[in-house]
Design a protein around this motif. Structure first.
Motif, PDB file in Angstrom:
ATOM      1  N   GLY A  56      15.381 -14.016  54.085  1.00 26.94           N
ATOM      2  CA  GLY A  56      15.324 -12.589  54.358  1.00 26.94           C
ATOM      3  C   GLY A  56      14.350 -11.917  53.413  1.00 26.94           C
ATOM      4  N   PRO A  57      13.860 -10.744  53.795  1.00 32.35           N
ATOM      5  CA  PRO A  57      12.856 -10.075  52.969  1.00 32.35           C
ATOM      6  C   PRO A  57      13.411  -9.677  51.605  1.00 32.35           C
ATOM      7  N   SER A  58      12.509  -9.465  50.668  1.00 29.18           N
ATOM      8  CA  SER A  58      12.894  -9.106  49.310  1.00 29.18           C
ATOM      9  C   SER A  58      13.743  -7.844  49.314  1.00 29.18           C
ATOM     10  N   CYS A  60      16.883  -7.654  50.353  1.00 32.68           N
ATOM     11  CA  CYS A  60      17.848  -7.562  51.445  1.00 32.68           C
ATOM     12  C   CYS A  60      19.260  -7.938  51.010  1.00 32.68           C
ATOM     13  N   LYS A  62      20.177 -11.011  49.181  1.00 33.03           N
ATOM     14  CA  LYS A  62      20.481 -12.437  49.088  1.00 33.03           C
ATOM     15  C   LYS A  62      21.105 -12.784  47.740  1.00 33.03           C
ATOM     16  N   MET A 239      19.176 -12.684  56.553  1.00 27.78           N
ATOM     17  CA  MET A 239      19.728 -11.387  56.146  1.00 27.78           C
ATOM     18  C   MET A 239      18.662 -10.311  56.229  1.00 27.78           C
ATOM     19  N   TYR A 240      19.124  -9.120  56.558  1.00 28.47           N
ATOM     20  CA  TYR A 240      18.189  -8.000  56.601  1.00 28.47           C
ATOM     21  C   TYR A 240      18.947  -6.729  56.241  1.00 28.47           C
ATOM     22  N   LEU A 241      18.439  -5.997  55.269  1.00 30.21           N
ATOM     23  CA  LEU A 241      19.065  -4.744  54.824  1.00 30.21           C
ATOM     24  C   LEU A 241      20.574  -4.898  54.574  1.00 30.21           C
ATOM     25  N   GLY A 242      20.925  -5.963  53.897  1.00 32.25           N
ATOM     26  CA  GLY A 242      22.320  -6.112  53.494  1.00 32.25           C
ATOM     27  C   GLY A 242      23.225  -6.715  54.551  1.00 32.25           C
ATOM     28  N   LYS A 243      22.672  -6.976  55.747  1.00 28.63           N
ATOM     29  CA  LYS A 243      23.528  -7.541  56.801  1.00 28.63           C
ATOM     30  C   LYS A 243      23.060  -8.944  57.160  1.00 28.63           C
ATOM     31  N   TYR A 265      10.742 -12.463  61.804  1.00 22.55           N
ATOM     32  CA  TYR A 265      10.707 -12.851  60.393  1.00 22.55           C
ATOM     33  C   TYR A 265      10.293 -14.303  60.232  1.00 22.55           C
ATOM     34  N   GLY A 271       8.130  -9.120  56.107  1.00 24.65           N
ATOM     35  CA  GLY A 271       8.933  -9.708  55.040  1.00 24.65           C
ATOM     36  C   GLY A 271       8.221  -9.754  53.720  1.00 24.65           C
TER      37      GLY A 271
END
Ligand SMILES: Nc1ncnc2c1ncn2[C@@H]1O[C@H](COP(=O)(O)OP(=O)(O)OP(=O)(O)O)[C@@H](O)[C@H]1O
Ligand SMILES: [Mg+2]
Lengths: 271, 306
Positions: A56-58, A60, A62, A239-243, A265, A271
Motif C-alpha cells: 500500500g502507498p506510504s 496508509c 501498514k 491497504m489504502y488510507l487505513g483500510k 496500485y 503509490g
C-alpha cells in the motif's frame, strides 16, 4: 474480499481451501493516534507456515497495523487500539496477560535498523535470549552463528563479532536486526520493509531466508517492492488510507485483483 | 510554474547563494571568535582560582600536614588529617544515601512516572530542594537529627548533604535517560523483555555518561559545602571517633583557618583548599576510569578526553 470467520475455530472458508489453520487473526482493528484514525476496521487472518505481504502507498497505515500484532502500541502513549488480535486463539490484548508473553512468540524487524548501540554485534544477536535468561555459552555461540547465517551477515562479521554494532553499515545493521529477531525463536515474524536498505544480493538472501523460515513460521512482511511481494509471499493484503482494500492469494491479488484501486496500485499507476 | 520560470528562478536562487558566501564566512568567523572569547572568559577565572590554590597551597603540603592532627596555632604544625578523613567519610556516606535515591528517582521519573501527577509533584519538590539555601538544610538536619539524638553525628551531615545530592542526580539521570531514543525501548520490548530489563540493561547503559556527569557534579558540590556541616558535624580536632561525636571536614577546616589572622593559618588554609581540589579531582578521574574506560584499551587517555 470479505473473510468470513467461523468464529473461534480458526478456520476460514471463502478465500482458501477449507481447514486452513490460522496462526494469527485480527478482528475489527481500529487504531487511533489522538484524533487520527490510522487503521480502520481491519479484519485479517494469517495462515500458519505462510508469508503474507502487506502493500500500500506510504502513510496508509501498514506500520501502524503491524505494530498492533505484538502490542507495540503499548509503548506509544497517544496510540489507542480497539478490536481483537488472536494468536493461536488467545487474545493478545487480554488485560490479564502481560504483553511480554506474546512478544516472545512474535519477532519484529523495524522499518529503521535499531541495533543496541552499546552492545557488540554478538551481544546484539543474543540480546533477546540472554536478557531472557539463557546463559549457556555454547548455545549462545550456536544461536549467533545460525541467526547471522540466516540473516546473510555471518560471512561479513564472523571475525569482528566483538565490535560495536554501530560500526556496521546501514544495511548490515538491518540484517543484524533480522538476526536479533530470529534469535528469540519466534513463531510469528513481523518484518517492516526489511529489505529497503539492502542491496540486491542481500535482498535475495533475505528472501531465501524467508522462504526457509516459512516452513515453520508465520511471516508478515510490509514491502513497497511489488516484485518482492510476488516472489516471496503466499498472501497479499492491499491497504489504502487505513483500510484493507483487498486480501487474497498473492497470485490472485496481482493477476486478477477484484478492486479497481488494487489493480491500479499493483500496476504501478499510483503509490 | 513553467519550465522557463523555474529555470529563471533557479538561476536567481543560485545568484543569491553566491553574493552571500563572503558575508556568511565573515559572520561565521565573528561568531566563532565570540564563542572562543566567551569560553576563555569562563575558563580564565577557573584557571586563576586553581592557579592560586596551587601556588599558595603547595608550600603547605607535606606528610605531617596531610596526616597529623591540627595543633594550636603557634604551637608547631597545623595539620588537616582529620579534615581529610572526615571529608572522605562524609562524601562516602552522602553518596551512599543520595546516589541510590537519586538514580532510582531519575529512573522512575523518566521511565515510569512520565507526566503523571505524582511525577510532576516529585519534580517540583526536587526543584525546590535545589533552590533551598544549603544552610537551611543544615538547620533542618540539626533540628531533626542532632537535637533528637542529643549529639553531633556525621550521619546528620550526610543526610543534610544528600538532600543537595539527590535532586541533582535525579534530574540529570532523568535527562540522560530521556535522551535515549525511544526505538531502543521498542526494540527491547519486541524481544519480549520486561520493562525493568529494558531499562536496566539497554537504556541505562546508553545514558551512562550523562548519569555519571550528574553524579560527579553532585559529589563536587557536596564536597565543597560548608554551611550544612556547621550544625551537623560541627568540626573537630581529632580523627573520626564514632558516629556519635563531631567530625571534621575540609570545608569546615578551611573556613575556620580563614578566620584566623595568622600567616601560618592562611597558608594551611590554602593547603587544605588545594587538598580538597585534589580529592575531588581524584574522585572524578577514578569514577570516570572505572565506568567509562574504553574496553578496547585506550586507557586513561580516553578517560581524560571524556
Ligand atoms: N506516532 C504517530 N503519531 C501520530 N500519527 C502517526 C504516528 N505514526 C504514524 N502516524 C500516522 O498514521 C498514518 C499511518 O502511518 P504508518 O506509519 O502506519 O504508515 P505506513 O503505511 O507504514 O507508511 P510507510 O510506507 O511510509 O512506512 C500516517 O498518516 C501517519 O501520519
Ligand atoms: Mg511504515
Amino acid at each position: 474480499m470479505s473473510t468470513v470467520m467461523t468464529d473461534r475455530s480458526a478456520t476460514i472458508t471463502t478465500i482458501d481451501k477449507p481447514q486452513t489453520r490460522y496462526k494469527m487473526r485480527t478482528e475489527n482493528i481500529n487504531i487511533y493516534y489522538g484524533k487520527t484514525h490510522a487503521v480502520q476496521d481491519l479484519t485479517l487472518a494469517f495462515p500458519e507456515k505462510s508469508v503474507t505481504a502487506l502493500i500500500g502507498p506510504s502513510g496508509c497505515g501498514k506500520t501502524t497495523y503491524l505494530r498492533c500484532l505484538n502490542r507495540m502500541h503499548d509503548m506509544t502513549p497517544d496510540a489507542k487500539v480497539e478490536g481483537r488480535v488472536l494468536l493461536d486463539g488467545a487474545d493478545l490484548y487480554d488485560k490479564r496477560i502481560d504483553p511480554i508473553y506474546h512478544r516472545r512468540k512474535v519477532g519484529m524487524v523495524f522499518q529503521k535498523p535499531n541495533p543496541f548501540p552499546t552492545m557488540s554485534i554478538y551481544d546484539n544477536v543474543v540480546a533477546g535470549v540472554k536478557l531472557n535468561g539463557v546463559r549457556n555459552k555454547d548455545i549462545l555461540d550456536e544461536i549467533v552463528e545460525d541467526c547471522l547465517n540466516m540473516a546473510y551477515l555471518w560471512e561479513e562479521v564472523k571475525d569482528i563479532l566483538k565490535k560495536p554494532a554501530m560500526e556496521l553499515s546501514g544495511g548490515q545493521q538491518q540484517r543484524l536486526c533480522i538476526a536479533r529477531a530470529l534469535a528469540i525463536q519466534p513463531e510469528v515474524l513481523l518484518m517492516d520493509e526489511p529489505a529497503s536498505a539492502l542491496d540486491p544480493i542481500a535482498t535475495q538472501k533475505i528472501e531465501e531466508t524467508i522462504e526457509e523460515l516459512k516452513k515453520d513460521y508465520c511471516i508478515i512482511i510490509v514491502t513497497h517492492n511489488m516484485q518482492q511481494a510476488v516472489r516471496c509471499s503466499d498472501y497479499t493484503g492491499f491497504m489504502y488510507l487505513g483500510k484493507l482494500v483487498e486480501h487474497g492469494k498473492t497470485k490472485q491479488v496481482f493477476e486478477r485483483p477484484v478492486d479497481k484501486l488494487t489493480a491500479k496500485y499493483v500496476q504501478g499507476q499510483f503509490g | 510554474m513553467t519550465y522557463t520560470d523555474r529555470q529563471q528562478k533557479r538561476a536567481e536562487i543560485r545568484a543569491m547563494f553566491k553574493s552571500n558566501v563572503r558575508r556568511r564566512l565573515w559572520v561565521d568567523k565573528i561568531v566563532v571568535g565570540t564563542v572562543i572569547v566567551c569560553a576563555l572568559m569562563a575558563i580564565i577565572p577557573l584557571i586563576w582560582i586553581l592557579g592560586t590554590a596551587v601556588y599558595s597551597g603547595v608550600p603547605a603540603l607535606n606528610w605531617e600536614f596531610l596526616t597529623g592532627k591540627p595543633g594550636a596555632v603557634g604551637a608547631g604544625q597545623i595539620s588537616i588529617g582529620p579534615a581529610i578523613q572526615g571529608t572522605v567519610i562524609i562524601i562516602a556516606l552522602t553518596s551512599l544515601i543520595g546516589l541510590p535515591i537519586g538514580i532510582m528517582g531519575g529512573i522512575y521519573l523518566s521511565e515510569y512516572g512520565g507526566n503523571s501527577r505524582f511525577a510532576k509533584q516529585i519534580r517540583f519538590f526536587m526543584d525546590v530542594f535545589m533552590q533551598v539555601p544549603s544552610i537551611v538544610l543544615g538547620i533542618f538536619a540539626f533540628l531533626a537529627i542532632v537535637l533528637t539524638l542529643g549529639y553531633y553525628t556525621v550521619w546528620a551531615g550526610a543526610i543534610a548533604l544528600s538532600f543537595i545530592m539527590f535532586p541533582i542526580v535525579a534530574r540529570s539521570t532523568e535527562e540522560a535517560l530521556r535522551m535515549v531514543p525511544w526505538t531502543y525501548r521498542e526494540a527491547g520490548a519486541a524481544l519480549g523483555l520486561s520493562k525493568m530489563v529494558i531499562t536496566l540493561r539497554i537504556v541505562l547503559s546508553q545514558a551512562k555518561k550523562g548519569i555519571l556527569t550528574g553524579v560527579l557534579l553532585s559529589i563536587s558540590r557536596v564536597g565543597g559545602e560548608t554551611a550544612p556541616l556547621i550544625m551537623t558535624i560541627l568540626g573537630s580536632n581529632i580523627f573520626f571517633s564514632g558516629f556519635d561525636s563531631s567530625t571534621d571536614a575540609l570545608p569546615l577546616r578551611i573556613w575556620r583557618l580563614s578566620l584566623q589572622p595568622y600567616d601560618e593559618a592562611r597558608i594551611a588554609g590554602w593547603g587544605a583548599a588545594l587538598t580538597l581540589v585534589i580529592i575531588i579531582f581524584a574522585i572524578h578521574l577514578g569514577v570516570r576510569y572505572f565506568f567509562l574506560r574504553d574496553k578496547s584499551g585506550k586507557g586513561l587517555r580516553g578517560v581524560l578526553r571524556g
